[in-house]
Scaffold this active site. Structure first.
Site, PDB file in Angstrom:
ATOM      1  N   CYS A 144     -10.350  10.456  -8.321  1.00  0.00           N
ATOM      2  CA  CYS A 144      -9.799  11.408  -7.245  1.00  0.00           C
ATOM      3  C   CYS A 144      -8.157  11.311  -7.301  1.00  0.00           C
ATOM      4  O   CYS A 144      -7.514  12.510  -7.272  1.00  0.00           O
ATOM      5  CB  CYS A 144     -10.322  11.371  -5.729  1.00  0.00           C
ATOM      6  SG  CYS A 144     -11.914  11.592  -5.918  1.00  0.00           S
TER       7      CYS A 144
HETATM    8  C1  UDX Z   1     -10.481   7.991  -2.507  1.00  0.00           C
HETATM    9  C2  UDX Z   1     -10.354   8.696  -1.068  1.00  0.00           C
HETATM   10  O1  UDX Z   1     -10.181   7.347  -0.228  1.00  0.00           O
HETATM   11  C3  UDX Z   1     -11.479   9.348  -0.666  1.00  0.00           C
HETATM   12  O2  UDX Z   1     -11.255   9.699   0.411  1.00  0.00           O
HETATM   13  C4  UDX Z   1     -11.556  10.583  -1.610  1.00  0.00           C
HETATM   14  O3  UDX Z   1     -12.656  11.510  -1.519  1.00  0.00           O
HETATM   15  C5  UDX Z   1     -11.791  10.293  -3.000  1.00  0.00           C
HETATM   16  O4  UDX Z   1     -10.427   9.418  -3.345  1.00  0.00           O
HETATM   17  P1  UDX Z   1     -11.776   6.409  -3.987  1.00  0.00           P
HETATM   18  O5  UDX Z   1     -10.904   6.689  -5.073  1.00  0.00           O
HETATM   19  O6  UDX Z   1     -12.925   6.208  -4.075  1.00  0.00           O
HETATM   20  O7  UDX Z   1     -11.502   7.447  -2.832  1.00  0.00           O
HETATM   21  O8  UDX Z   1     -10.969   4.874  -3.439  1.00  0.00           O
HETATM   22  P2  UDX Z   1     -10.131   4.423  -2.345  1.00  0.00           P
HETATM   23  O9  UDX Z   1     -10.779   3.300  -1.739  1.00  0.00           O
HETATM   24  O10 UDX Z   1      -9.327   5.309  -1.674  1.00  0.00           O
HETATM   25  O11 UDX Z   1      -8.875   3.715  -3.325  1.00  0.00           O
HETATM   26  C6  UDX Z   1      -8.365   4.386  -4.392  1.00  0.00           C
HETATM   27  C7  UDX Z   1      -7.116   3.525  -5.028  1.00  0.00           C
HETATM   28  O12 UDX Z   1      -5.956   3.096  -4.185  1.00  0.00           O
HETATM   29  C8  UDX Z   1      -7.560   2.196  -5.678  1.00  0.00           C
HETATM   30  O13 UDX Z   1      -7.238   2.023  -6.905  1.00  0.00           O
HETATM   31  C9  UDX Z   1      -7.458   1.060  -4.718  1.00  0.00           C
HETATM   32  O14 UDX Z   1      -7.071  -0.184  -5.287  1.00  0.00           O
HETATM   33  C10 UDX Z   1      -5.698   1.713  -4.252  1.00  0.00           C
HETATM   34  N1  UDX Z   1      -5.430   1.178  -3.062  1.00  0.00           N
HETATM   35  C11 UDX Z   1      -6.187   1.518  -2.096  1.00  0.00           C
HETATM   36  C12 UDX Z   1      -4.398   0.683  -2.917  1.00  0.00           C
HETATM   37  O15 UDX Z   1      -3.536   0.029  -3.995  1.00  0.00           O
HETATM   38  N2  UDX Z   1      -3.833   0.151  -1.621  1.00  0.00           N
HETATM   39  C13 UDX Z   1      -4.469   0.432  -0.515  1.00  0.00           C
HETATM   40  O16 UDX Z   1      -4.156   0.027   0.522  1.00  0.00           O
HETATM   41  C14 UDX Z   1      -5.587   1.039  -0.632  1.00  0.00           C
END
Ligand code: UDX
Length: 455
Positions: free
Chosen positions: A278
């Site tokens: 996403c």
């Molecule tokens: C995200 C959104 O959270 C969700 O609401 C939307 O509908 C789709 O995109 P997702 O891609 O499944 O969901 O994962 P998410 O848990 O949000 O993490 C996204 C990325 O950010 C990951 O690579 C994760 O490792 C990274 N991340 C997340 C960080 O580097 N630091 C953080 O503090 C949180």
């Protein structure tokens, strides 16, 4: 009343989870996919991909007869009162703008099917689409192909979804809000009624239903993902500043910053950056959309640029420890874009591998779940990596281990474990899972966002 209350076009991760959750609340649901193998699996109660908790729930709703899957899109539409469009909206590789081909085809198919339907039908766009798409593309195709009038015989809603992989069932059952972008009041009232039934007491102060026009709802989704990605890129940039000042720990800094109730600590975890299905696609799509309208979305573009640089930074830290990487073996631990999934889409491990290989390193990698998907992803990238079956196989005789995703399996590994298997015991903690004092007292160690005084 039709045989099924809801039909869902698309059985990807959001489509299938949504279908299963509706069905779990006793709402008769029919989903459709063009993929025969997937339809067969779903009808046997077997999810075609991994998602936490999905297998049990899918089996239950299929056994109860509340969910079926068909490869006949028209049948699904005609047998239901409303259709949710949950198809992929990937980005075009050349200009990174949104690719709406699946969305347009779904709207055309629904329009054609509705020629044969005598009663009112509500169409709900749940995929992420740039502002204007639901009205100007979906709405127009529905009218053109059905010959019916939008707002009279056909209703139209844009309702963004906010599901995160690994927790999408929880996110569906207990959202923070339900956003209804309505073409007309009747459409909005109908969908609100469904959600009041579906969520019961959960709707209220904890989870308001908010109504707006379709374009605003489309932009809510982009606002959400852009802001979350901005928080991460922000903390990653701050972590680079932290590394300039020995002794400053970005973990402590983020905690201090996040305690401000206006900011909060969520999505302030620094690391090797964000990936997934996403954030990369949505940030690029909204930047391209703005550009197509003559606006440079500078901040969002910078959020993307900071993120691209952050993955390479892990390789720079490895170089600080090892010197020239030519001929050195690097082991990546955690290949999926985050723990709890086998999804390799825009995983930081892919950028890290490409960067390390370009510097002459030999790369090995291990992931508890993503072995097959990683193999495919690296083949696509044309980067050479050996994917192993265990952590030990990955780090054996290697010169540096880089933590790319914080799987539980890695969290309790001790310095002695790395020392006993590696050629040069050396770790770059790209997800901040290890105690830097302990690790740097035992081996060569770098962690994102914290340069120790003793270095
Ligand atoms: C995200 C959104 O959270 C969700 O609401 C939307 O509908 C789709 O995109 P997702 O891609 O499944 O969901 O994962 P998410 O848990 O949000 O993490 C996204 C990325 O950010 C990951 O690579 C994760 O490792 C990274 N991340 C997340 C960080 O580097 N630091 C953080 O503090 C949180």
């Amino acid at each position: 009343m039709s045989e099924y209350k809801i039909s869902i076009v698309g059985t990807g991760f959001v489509g299938l989870v949504t279908a299963v959750c509706f069905a779990d609340r006793g709402i008769k649901t029919i989903c459709s996919t063009r993929n025969e193998k997937n339809a067969e699996m779903i009808n046997k109660g077997i999810p075609p991909f991994f998602e936490n908790g999905l297998e049990e729930l899918l089996k239950k709703v299929v056994d109860e007869g509340n969910l079926v899957c068909t490869t006949n899109r028209e049948e699904a539409i005609l047998k239901s009162d409303m259709t949710l469009i949950i198809v992929g909206t990937p980005f075009n590789h050349i200009d990174k703008s949104i690719n709406l081909d699946y969305m347009e085809q779904a709207a055309i198919d629904i329009g054609k099917a509705l020629v044969k339907k005598n009663s009112y039908h509500l169409v709900v766009v749940r995929s992420t689409v740039v502002p204007g798409t639901s009205r100007n593309m979906v709405g127009k195709q529905l009218q053109n192909h059905s010959g019916k009038e939008l707002g009279k015989e056909i209703g139209l809603i844009m309702q963004p979804e906010f599901l995160a992989e690994g927790r999408s069932i929880e996110d569906t059952f207990w959202p923070d809000r339900v956003v209804i972008g309505e073409y007309d009041k009747k459409s909005g009232d109908l969908l609100q009624e469904l959600y009041e039934e579906f969520y019961g007491d959960h709707i209220g102060e904890k989870c308001p239903i908010i109504r707006m026009n379709v374009e605003s709802a489309e932009l809510v989704k982009y606002g959400n993902n852009c802001f979350l990605a901005t928080k991460i890129s922000f903390i990653n940039e701050l972590s680079r500043i932290a590394e300039l000042v020995p002794g400053v720990d970005i973990g402590k800094v983020a905690y201090g910053v996040g305690l401000d109730y206006r900011i909060n600590h969520r999505f302030l975890g620094s690391g090797v950056g964000w990936g997934g299905s996403c954030f990369p696609k949505d940030l690029n799509a909204i930047v391209a959309f703005a550009r197509s309208q003559g606006l440079e979305a500078q901040l969002i573009q910078s959020v993307i640029d900071v993120n691209d640089r952050q993955a390479n930074h892990a390789v720079t830290l490895a170089e600080e420890l090892l010197g020239d990487l030519k001929g050195k073996t690097i082991a990546l631990l955690g290949l999926a874009f985050k723990p709890g999934t086998d999804d390799m889409r825009y995983a930081p491990s892919r950028r890290i591998t490409a960067e390390a290989v370009s510097k002459g390193a030999v790369v090995k990698g291990y992931d508890p779940k993503a072995k097959e998907s990683a193999q495919e992803a690296f083949e696509q990238d044309k980067t050479v990596i050996t994917i192993t079956d265990s952590v030990v196989d990955a780090i054996k005789d290697s010169d540096c281990a880089i933590i790319c995703a914080e799987w539980d399996e890695f969290k309790n590994l001790e310095p002695s474990f790395f020392k006993s298997h590696m050629r040069t015991p050396c770790v770059v903690d790209g997800r901040r899972i290890y105690d830097p004092i302990l690790f740097s007292s035992e081996l060569k160690f770098r962690i994102i966002g914290y340069k120790l005084k003793e270095d």
